[in-house]
Design a protein around this motif. Structure first.
Motif, PDB file in Angstrom:
ATOM      1  N   THR A 149      39.352  -6.896  17.870  1.00 33.48           N
ATOM      2  CA  THR A 149      39.298  -5.677  17.068  1.00 33.48           C
ATOM      3  C   THR A 149      37.841  -5.285  16.854  1.00 33.48           C
ATOM      4  O   THR A 149      36.933  -6.087  17.093  1.00 33.48           O
ATOM      5  CB  THR A 149      39.958  -5.877  15.691  1.00 33.48           C
ATOM      6  OG1 THR A 149      39.323  -6.982  15.077  1.00 33.48           O
ATOM      7  CG2 THR A 149      41.438  -6.123  15.818  1.00 33.48           C
ATOM      8  N   LYS A 150      37.627  -4.068  16.398  1.00 28.15           N
ATOM      9  CA  LYS A 150      36.267  -3.596  16.103  1.00 28.15           C
ATOM     10  C   LYS A 150      36.402  -2.610  14.957  1.00 28.15           C
ATOM     11  O   LYS A 150      37.289  -1.749  14.989  1.00 28.15           O
ATOM     12  CB  LYS A 150      35.702  -2.931  17.366  1.00 28.15           C
ATOM     13  CG  LYS A 150      34.581  -1.938  17.156  1.00 28.15           C
ATOM     14  CD  LYS A 150      33.239  -2.625  17.022  1.00 28.15           C
ATOM     15  CE  LYS A 150      32.087  -1.654  16.834  1.00 28.15           C
ATOM     16  NZ  LYS A 150      31.940  -1.137  15.463  1.00 28.15           N
ATOM     17  N   VAL A 151      35.554  -2.748  13.951  1.00 25.64           N
ATOM     18  CA  VAL A 151      35.623  -1.820  12.817  1.00 25.64           C
ATOM     19  C   VAL A 151      35.212  -0.438  13.309  1.00 25.64           C
ATOM     20  O   VAL A 151      34.072  -0.220  13.712  1.00 25.64           O
ATOM     21  CB  VAL A 151      34.691  -2.272  11.671  1.00 25.64           C
ATOM     22  CG1 VAL A 151      34.789  -1.299  10.510  1.00 25.64           C
ATOM     23  CG2 VAL A 151      35.034  -3.676  11.235  1.00 25.64           C
ATOM     24  N   CYS A 152      36.163   0.484  13.285  1.00 27.54           N
ATOM     25  CA  CYS A 152      35.931   1.807  13.876  1.00 27.54           C
ATOM     26  C   CYS A 152      37.047   2.738  13.405  1.00 27.54           C
ATOM     27  O   CYS A 152      38.155   2.283  13.125  1.00 27.54           O
ATOM     28  CB  CYS A 152      35.965   1.671  15.405  1.00 27.54           C
ATOM     29  SG  CYS A 152      35.650   3.201  16.303  1.00 27.54           S
ATOM     30  N   GLY A 153      36.763   4.036  13.332  1.00 22.69           N
ATOM     31  CA  GLY A 153      37.803   5.010  12.979  1.00 22.69           C
ATOM     32  C   GLY A 153      38.802   5.211  14.110  1.00 22.69           C
ATOM     33  O   GLY A 153      39.870   5.770  13.922  1.00 22.69           O
ATOM     34  N   GLU A 154      38.434   4.814  15.323  1.00 23.29           N
ATOM     35  CA  GLU A 154      39.310   4.808  16.504  1.00 23.29           C
ATOM     36  C   GLU A 154      39.695   6.208  16.977  1.00 23.29           C
ATOM     37  O   GLU A 154      40.745   6.425  17.564  1.00 23.29           O
ATOM     38  CB  GLU A 154      40.521   3.905  16.254  1.00 23.29           C
ATOM     39  CG  GLU A 154      40.060   2.482  15.927  1.00 23.29           C
ATOM     40  CD  GLU A 154      41.157   1.482  15.648  1.00 23.29           C
ATOM     41  OE1 GLU A 154      42.141   1.877  14.995  1.00 23.29           O
ATOM     42  OE2 GLU A 154      41.027   0.325  16.068  1.00 23.29           O
ATOM     43  N   TYR A 155      38.810   7.143  16.689  1.00 23.06           N
ATOM     44  CA  TYR A 155      39.001   8.518  17.154  1.00 23.06           C
ATOM     45  C   TYR A 155      38.164   8.700  18.411  1.00 23.06           C
ATOM     46  O   TYR A 155      36.996   8.303  18.453  1.00 23.06           O
ATOM     47  CB  TYR A 155      38.561   9.464  16.024  1.00 23.06           C
ATOM     48  CG  TYR A 155      38.042  10.813  16.431  1.00 23.06           C
ATOM     49  CD1 TYR A 155      38.892  11.766  16.997  1.00 23.06           C
ATOM     50  CD2 TYR A 155      36.707  11.159  16.221  1.00 23.06           C
ATOM     51  CE1 TYR A 155      38.406  13.021  17.351  1.00 23.06           C
ATOM     52  CE2 TYR A 155      36.217  12.410  16.562  1.00 23.06           C
ATOM     53  CZ  TYR A 155      37.070  13.334  17.133  1.00 23.06           C
ATOM     54  OH  TYR A 155      36.595  14.570  17.477  1.00 23.06           O
ATOM     55  N   LEU A 156      38.771   9.281  19.444  1.00 24.38           N
ATOM     56  CA  LEU A 156      38.054   9.519  20.704  1.00 24.38           C
ATOM     57  C   LEU A 156      37.909  11.023  20.886  1.00 24.38           C
ATOM     58  O   LEU A 156      38.910  11.730  21.076  1.00 24.38           O
ATOM     59  CB  LEU A 156      38.832   8.906  21.876  1.00 24.38           C
ATOM     60  CG  LEU A 156      39.018   7.387  21.808  1.00 24.38           C
ATOM     61  CD1 LEU A 156      40.011   6.911  22.858  1.00 24.38           C
ATOM     62  CD2 LEU A 156      37.680   6.667  21.971  1.00 24.38           C
ATOM     63  N   ASN A 157      36.680  11.511  20.818  1.00 21.72           N
ATOM     64  CA  ASN A 157      36.467  12.955  20.869  1.00 21.72           C
ATOM     65  C   ASN A 157      36.476  13.477  22.310  1.00 21.72           C
ATOM     66  O   ASN A 157      36.672  12.716  23.270  1.00 21.72           O
ATOM     67  CB  ASN A 157      35.175  13.334  20.119  1.00 21.72           C
ATOM     68  CG  ASN A 157      33.918  12.825  20.809  1.00 21.72           C
ATOM     69  OD1 ASN A 157      33.974  12.302  21.912  1.00 21.72           O
ATOM     70  ND2 ASN A 157      32.786  12.987  20.149  1.00 21.72           N
ATOM     71  N   ALA A 158      36.236  14.775  22.454  1.00 27.00           N
ATOM     72  CA  ALA A 158      36.307  15.393  23.789  1.00 27.00           C
ATOM     73  C   ALA A 158      35.263  14.804  24.737  1.00 27.00           C
ATOM     74  O   ALA A 158      35.520  14.659  25.937  1.00 27.00           O
ATOM     75  CB  ALA A 158      36.110  16.900  23.655  1.00 27.00           C
TER      76      ALA A 158
END
Ligand SMILES: Cc1cc2nc3c(=O)[nH]c(=O)nc-3n(C[C@H](O)[C@H](O)[C@H](O)COP(=O)(O)OP(=O)(O)OC[C@H]3O[C@@H](n4cnc5c(N)ncnc54)[C@H](O)[C@@H]3O)c2cc1C
Length: 392
Positions: free
Chosen positions: A66-75
């Motif tokens: 795992t990795k602390v991240c919002g896990e949003y992948l933008n364009a």
């Protein structure tokens, strides 16, 4: 495993190299070692391997991790995935994200994207990127790098492998893709000391109702709270990002403060204590990484190791992949370091500016109201801002 005697260790070399003069070592010396197999390291490795270069990733974690991240992948991240031939594989697993619902100072603003962005747990996303790099011909070694120094041939890289054995690698080129607090940046003297940095706390939660495919962002004083829908129905990634002083003030009972704060920020619509935490709650910080240079005499820093952009606008993964690809491309050209420094500066400065601008707009109630009014009436300005935040 052959024993590899270290050539003359110079006075002043770090303790790890001084303590022992022989270590177990890989039987072959790779041309390029990349420390860290996150999005930056794996993208860089795949590009280099595709170009026929001999590349070894050294990664401390067992994947999937795992990795602390919002896990949003933008364009911009989608564009990078497309270039690497991975867009279909990731798109198939990801949750489409149609926009952002931003709540600040009692106002709510909706920013919908021209085409959906994605969200995907980093455990799956990073594993996919690594698998792709290995499939392209990169090699991987599990191990925690703890020291690095220059040698006649290039670099000596000291690490402890997954069985606890001390080992040393030598390579001609070295790429630091080891994230915030990069050992490579520190040991080569490229890290710049800095103060401050925010803290983040969150995790995956189940039981959310009325998730509508938008990231919900709630802005408060010295903190913000984001809920990013994940592919599983009712599940979301939740992150509360706060200034250091808030973190310090909450240290007596982080959980209780987090619950209270999410009630306040969301006007009781999304209290975090009414949903179920999946796995562990994670906390990370201080979120800062500054460097004096990102490329010098065969050493390159990519992704967060080269510099950190506040996660508010969710640009980190795209930037990691872009800089990983840029370093790989530079390595096949003359004056690779200067070339990479220029590309990195352009990418990083742009991302930093966008983050700072949006951060400023939402910070003050006056500016936020002004911006909301402009954005509601001016379609072109709105589209421009959304494109900038999406990294395109
Ligand atoms: C709270 C928060 C929310 C975020 N939300 C978003 C978001 O929604 N969207 C987005 O695009 N970005 C987001 N980001 C930023 C994003 O997570 C990073 O920019 C991105 O992960 C950087 O990738 P990287 O490959 O450079 O580093 P990392 O992903 O950190 O990977 C580094 C790798 O190096 C390995 N490593 C570290 N040290 C060593 C060592 N000594 N030896 C061997 N291996 C080592 C680690 O195990 C890891 O696998 C967020 C960041 C934070 C903190």
């Amino acid at each position: 495993m052959k024993r590899w005697p270290l050539p003359g260790v110079r006075a002043g070399a770090s303790r790890a190299f001084e303590k022992r003069r022989s270590f177990a070592c890989c039987s072959a010396m790779p041309e390029i070692v990349i420390v860290g197999a996150g999005p930056a390291g794996s993208t860089c490795a795949a590009e280099l391997a595709r170009a026929g270069r001999e590349v070894l990733l050294v990664e401390r974690a067992a994947f999937p991790r795992t990795k602390v991240c919002g896990e949003y992948l933008n364009a911009a991240a989608q564009r990078e995935l497309d270039r690497g031939g991975l867009a279909d594989a990731v798109g198939h697993l990801a949750q489409p994200i149609r926009g952002i619902a931003l709540s600040a100072h009692g106002m709510k603003m909706i920013f919908d994207f021209a085409s959906p962005a994605w969200s995907l747990p980093r455990s799956r996303f990073d594993a996919l990127l690594l698998e792709h790099a290995l499939g392209t011909g990169a090699k991987m070694q599990r191990g925690q790098v703890h020291d690095v120094r220059r040698s006649e041939a290039g670099f000596l890289i000291a690490f402890r492998d997954d069985s606890g054995l001390e080992r040393i690698l030598e390579s001609e080129f070295l790429i630091g893709a080891d994230g915030i607090g990069s050992v490579v940046a520190r040991k080569l003297g490229h890290a710049r000391s800095s103060q401050g940095g925010r803290f983040a706390i969150g995790g995956h939660f189940r039981g959310f109702e009325r998730l509508d495919g938008r990231i919900e962002m709630y802005i408060g004083r010295k903190k913000y709270f984001a809920i990013n829908p994940l592919p599983q129905e009712g599940e979301a990634n939740v992150m509360l990002v706060m200034d250091r002083e808030v973190m310090r003030a909450w240290s007596d009972d982080l959980q209780a403060h987090m619950a209270r704060e999410t009630r306040t920020l969301t006007a009781n619509t999304r209290p975090i204590d009414s949903v179920e935490l999946l796995g562990k709650r994670v906390a990370v910080g201080p979120l800062r990484q500054r460097t004096k240079t990102v490329a010098d005499r065969g050493a390159f820093l990519v992704g967060d190791a080269a510099g950190f952009v506040d996660p508010f606008t969710g640009q980190g993964v795209a930037l990691a992949m872009q800089t990983g690809r840029a370093a790989a491309a530079a390595l096949s050209q003359p004056r690779a370091e200067a070339r990479y420094r220029a590309v990195h500066r352009a990418l990083f400065t742009e991302r930093k500016r966008v983050g700072a601008f949006v951060g400023l707009l939402v910070k003050s109630p006056f500016l936020a109201r002004l911006a909301a009014r402009w954005l509601q009436t001016d379609e072109r300005l709105r589209t421009f801002l959304i494109r900038k935040v999406s990294g395109i």
